[in-house]
Design a protein around this motif. Structure first.
Motif, PDB file in Angstrom:
ATOM      1  N   THR A 110       2.636   1.959  -3.447  1.00 54.79           N
ATOM      2  CA  THR A 110       1.691   2.317  -4.417  1.00 54.79           C
ATOM      3  C   THR A 110       1.363   3.853  -3.895  1.00 54.79           C
ATOM      4  OG1 THR A 110       0.276   0.386  -4.275  1.00 54.79           O
ATOM      5  CG2 THR A 110      -0.676   2.151  -5.272  1.00 54.79           C
ATOM      6  N   ALA A 111       1.353   4.265  -2.798  1.00 55.73           N
ATOM      7  CA  ALA A 111       1.025   5.712  -2.516  1.00 55.73           C
ATOM      8  C   ALA A 111       2.336   6.559  -3.174  1.00 55.73           C
ATOM      9  CB  ALA A 111       0.770   5.856  -0.861  1.00 55.73           C
ATOM     10  N   ALA A 144       0.789  -1.172  -0.136  1.00 57.86           N
ATOM     11  CA  ALA A 144       0.059   0.062   0.124  1.00 57.86           C
ATOM     12  C   ALA A 144       0.978   1.412  -0.065  1.00 57.86           C
ATOM     13  CB  ALA A 144      -0.878   0.015   1.030  1.00 57.86           C
ATOM     14  N   ASN A 145       1.898   1.485   0.839  1.00 61.43           N
ATOM     15  CA  ASN A 145       2.824   2.573   0.995  1.00 61.43           C
ATOM     16  C   ASN A 145       3.359   2.714  -0.156  1.00 61.43           C
ATOM     17  OD1 ASN A 145       2.007   3.627   3.157  1.00 61.43           O
ATOM     18  ND2 ASN A 145       3.375   2.112   4.419  1.00 61.43           N
ATOM     19  N   THR A 189      -3.176   5.227   3.670  1.00 62.96           N
ATOM     20  CA  THR A 189      -2.782   3.693   3.227  1.00 62.96           C
ATOM     21  C   THR A 189      -3.241   3.021   4.606  1.00 62.96           C
ATOM     22  OG1 THR A 189      -0.701   4.037   4.306  1.00 62.96           O
ATOM     23  CG2 THR A 189      -0.893   4.343   1.667  1.00 62.96           C
ATOM     24  N   VAL A 218      -4.989   1.497  -0.688  1.00 63.66           N
ATOM     25  CA  VAL A 218      -4.751   3.083  -0.711  1.00 63.66           C
ATOM     26  C   VAL A 218      -5.973   3.931  -0.907  1.00 63.66           C
ATOM     27  CG1 VAL A 218      -3.432   4.607  -1.741  1.00 63.66           C
ATOM     28  CG2 VAL A 218      -2.625   2.541  -1.594  1.00 63.66           C
ATOM     29  N   ASP A 262      -0.137   7.267   6.746  1.00 62.63           N
ATOM     30  CA  ASP A 262       0.293   5.859   6.912  1.00 62.63           C
ATOM     31  C   ASP A 262      -0.605   5.136   8.130  1.00 62.63           C
ATOM     32  OD1 ASP A 262       1.079   3.282   7.470  1.00 62.63           O
ATOM     33  OD2 ASP A 262       3.104   3.592   7.148  1.00 62.63           O
TER      34      ASP A 262
END
Length: 436
Positions: free
Chosen positions: A123-124, A120-121, A277, A291, A248
């Protein structure tokens, strides 16, 4: 099986683990345990020992072990279809995305599902750097954002930063650790002002920055957090420069902090983040991350992208059932009430132990920092000893902190009862006696 045979089988499994898995894949305890089953807030190991679980597989078993509603949802969905991929319409994924978008506070939100918080991070960071056309990122000192190549490059905790080689140029900001560092002596308002001045100065010495990524409460870093409102003050600076804010919420999301559903809401004057996220607790053990971003940011990618396993029908069904249970039973309110009681009990326990430097946290996210009382230096050996002693007493907790790993991390499932909070505090009190 006799106790001796159990011990032999256990050690044999440990030997097999070491022979085939990486050396850096660490295990808790001198004699690591194999957890075989759980129920509610308890788990059992292969030797039949029962433990009160105050760590939930790193804040992941959020509601309860073997929650019937989640088990039923997984079983029923697995009986229909286990996998299709994002190339086909996926009703559970759309259902969950709608609910998360509405809960996020982000206007015109879009949701992309992954299989972990690291992903997820990652992707962010991809979204922010593509949207801003910059590879420069601001992150917080002592932070942790995952173990991928990009995530470790924005991680400010030396114990978890495995490489300095990265396509990202990362600069680290003060503010996430309240009681240590050059501004620790300042009152809250002055602390925030000093951190904002540091941020302004840092931005003034660099080019265009893509984003600031920050945990509202640092997880691996030892449940440290800034004064409420610091990220709102940061946001004013970021907005002037067009810099995105990534919150986050992998450990702080879903009501764990008690006071708020999301950690960013402690800094609500800024409004929601540009990108949020999440992972861990939403799946209650199933592999779910994701996300949330406003449409113009989420849709900025110009190349094709998919997620083979993100949004899997089975994991989405589990997360939907888990989220419904959490909301219907007001587990955020329970985290606030029972977490407040637990923190109060732990502070009372800590008052008699000179190596406890601070008990901090919010809701059911509590850190107990251990330090040398004479020098204030972190005491990782003490933390390791208490972790072992707690296990011997029948209590599972975690540990974290800076490079010295001197903070006991207490984060039970959000359905924790008052009686279990009292029991856990008593068990930790006994474990802390190893320090006397």
């Amino acid at each position: 099986m006799t106790g001796q045979h159990h011990l032999h089988a256990h050690r044999h499994l440990h030997d097999r683990h070491r022979a085939v898995l990486p050396d850096w894949l660490s295990l808790y305890y001198d004699e690591p345990i194999e957890i075989t089953h759980g129920e509610g807030r308890h788990v059992w190991d292969a030797e039949g020992n029962r433990y009160l679980d105050f760590f939930g597989g790193i804040l992941t078993t959020m509601t309860a072990h073997a929650l019937p509603e989640v088990t039923k949802a997984v079983t029923e969905q697995a009986g229909r279809v286990i996998h299709t991929s994002t190339l086909y319409l996926d009703r559970p994924m759309v259902d969950l995305a709608e609910r998360i978008a509405a809960l996020s506070g982000i206007r015109d939100a879009r949701v992309f599902f992954t299989t972990s918080g690291t992903e997820a991070n990652d992707t962010a960071l991809l979204l922010a750097t593509a949207y801003r056309r910059s590879n420069q990122v601001l992150a917080m000192r002592n932070s942790y954002h995952g173990r991928s190549f990009s995530a470790v490059s924005v991680t400010g905790n030396r114990s978890w930063t495995t490489t300095g080689l990265s396509g990202l140029h990362t600069l680290y900001v003060h503010g996430a650790v309240r009681r240590r560092g050059p501004f620790a002596h300042l009152p809250d308002a002055e602390f925030t002002a000093a951190c904002v001045a540091d941020l302004e100065d840092l931005i003034g010495h660099t080019g265009d920055v893509a984003a600031l990524i920050a945990e509202p409460i640092q997880g691996v870093g030892g449940f440290t957090s800034p004064p409420d409102g610091l990220y709102a003050a940061f946001r004013e600076v970021l907005d002037r420069h067009g810099i995105l804010w990534i919150s986050d919420e992998v450990q702080t999301g879903w009501g764990r902090t008690g006071d708020h559903f999301w950690g960013w809401q402690a800094h609500a004057a800024s409004g929601p983040p540009d990108i949020l996220t999440f992972a861990k607790g939403i799946g209650n053990g199933m592999s779910v991350g994701g996300v949330v971003a406003r449409a113009e940011v989420m849709n900025c990618l110009t190349a094709n992208s998919i997620s083979t396993f993100g949004g899997s029908p089975v994991t989405m069904a589990a997360a939907l059932a888990n989220l419904s249970y959490l909301l219907e039973h007001d587990l955020q309110g329970n985290a606030r009430r029972v977490g407040g009681l637990l923190a109060e009990r732990l502070r009372a326990v800590a008052a008699g132990v000179d190596r406890v430097r601070e008990v901090r946290g919010r809701g059911l996210m509590i850190g107990v920092e251990l330090a040398d009382p004479a020098t204030g230096a972190a005491d990782p050996d003490a933390a390791a000893a208490v972790l072992e002693a707690a296990r011997a007493e029948g209590l599972l907790i975690g540990k974290g902190g800076g490079h010295d790993t001197s903070v006991l991390r207490v984060a039970p499932p959000l359905s924790l009862t008052v009686a279990e909070a009292e029991e856990g505090a008593a068990l930790l009190e006994r474990a802390l006696r190893v320090l006397r």
